[in-house]
Design an enzyme around this catalytic site. Structure first.
Site, PDB file in Angstrom:
ATOM      1  N   HIS A 170     -35.793 -10.207 -53.202  1.00 51.17           N
ATOM      2  CA  HIS A 170     -37.182 -10.159 -53.662  1.00 51.17           C
ATOM      3  C   HIS A 170     -37.646  -8.725 -53.905  1.00 51.17           C
ATOM      4  O   HIS A 170     -38.645  -8.499 -54.586  1.00 51.17           O
ATOM      5  CB  HIS A 170     -38.087 -10.821 -52.615  1.00 51.17           C
ATOM      6  CG  HIS A 170     -38.962 -11.907 -53.173  1.00 51.17           C
ATOM      7  ND1 HIS A 170     -38.901 -12.372 -54.474  1.00 51.17           N
ATOM      8  CD2 HIS A 170     -39.950 -12.635 -52.586  1.00 51.17           C
ATOM      9  CE1 HIS A 170     -39.790 -13.321 -54.656  1.00 51.17           C
ATOM     10  NE2 HIS A 170     -40.447 -13.501 -53.536  1.00 51.17           N
ATOM     11  N   ASN A 196     -44.084 -16.296 -57.397  1.00 52.42           N
ATOM     12  CA  ASN A 196     -45.418 -16.189 -56.807  1.00 52.42           C
ATOM     13  C   ASN A 196     -46.112 -14.867 -57.123  1.00 52.42           C
ATOM     14  O   ASN A 196     -47.340 -14.809 -57.229  1.00 52.42           O
ATOM     15  CB  ASN A 196     -45.343 -16.388 -55.294  1.00 52.42           C
ATOM     16  CG  ASN A 196     -45.048 -17.825 -54.915  1.00 52.42           C
ATOM     17  OD1 ASN A 196     -45.388 -18.738 -55.654  1.00 52.42           O
ATOM     18  ND2 ASN A 196     -44.407 -18.030 -53.783  1.00 52.42           N
TER      19      ASN A 196
END
Length: 218
Positions: free
Chosen positions: A20, A138
């Site tokens: 990430h 997200n």
């Protein structure tokens, strides 16, 4: 032209080497990364760089070439400054930091580049994308929500999909040693694309080559 670059990731030592955080790893790999002077503003690590200074850094790094007369290839309508940011809100709220800075400096979404991980692309792949779907990311969802539009640029680094479908654990997991070797190759190409993005009046001319490009030797 690109006026602001947001490198998405999660703050904290435990996240430093995770998938990430590939955008933060990429920023740290840039040849001029050590010259960036970060301070905490707009809920992020933030830096404003004079465009001509940035062009000089890129030229010194060999990412762009000077003109025949030795001058820097600074477009006539280049922004006075380019803003770099690494939101410290954690990934799911990245848009709050992006939106706060964009509003303060009156930067339109079309002049914002978001750098992020992409599970829909295999590792070793770079993709330049304008607007469109968010792929369940997200950080991008947050940016769209705050900016009120998906019309911003994305520089996507493929990290691949998990074998068992557990996406959350996968993206918060660390890169393997073999993946780190691939990333070192990818980041060299990524730096060249990044320099082109920051010096092009119209980044759309780069999509044909960089819409989805496998750049690693493996």
């Amino acid at each position: 032209m690109i006026q602001m670059v947001a490198f998405l990731g999660n703050y904290g030592r435990e996240y430093e080497q995770t998938r990430h955080n590939v955008a933060w790893l990429f920023e740290n790999s840039l040849p001029f990364s050590s010259k960036i002077s970060w301070s905490q503003k707009y809920r992020s690590d933030f830096c404003a760089v004079d465009y001509e200074v940035l062009a000089k850094w890129m030229a010194e790094s060999g990412l762009i070439k000077t003109r025949d007369d030795g001058s820097l290839p600074v477009p006539a309508d280049a922004p006075k400054k380019v803003y770099f940011m690494k939101p410290l809100t954690y990934m799911n709220l990245s848009g709050e930091a992006i939106g706060e800075a964009a509003r303060f400096f009156k930067i339109p979404s079309s002049d914002i580049l978001v750098v992020h991980d992409e599970i829909e692309l295999p590792i070793g792949t770079i993709s330049l994308k304008w607007s469109g779907g968010l792929g369940g990311h997200n950080g991008l969802r947050s940016a769209k929500s705050v900016l009120g539009t998906a019309d911003f640029w994305r520089l996507r680094f493929g990290v691949g999909k998990p074998a068992d479908g557990n996406v959350a654990d996968y993206v918060l997991g660390s890169f393997t040693p073999d993946e780190k070797i691939i990333l070192s190759q990818v980041f060299v190409h990524g730096a060249n694309l990044f320099s082109k993005l920051l010096t092009k009046k119209d980044a759309s001319s780069l999509i044909k080559e960089w819409g989805k490009k496998k750049v690693s030797a493996e």
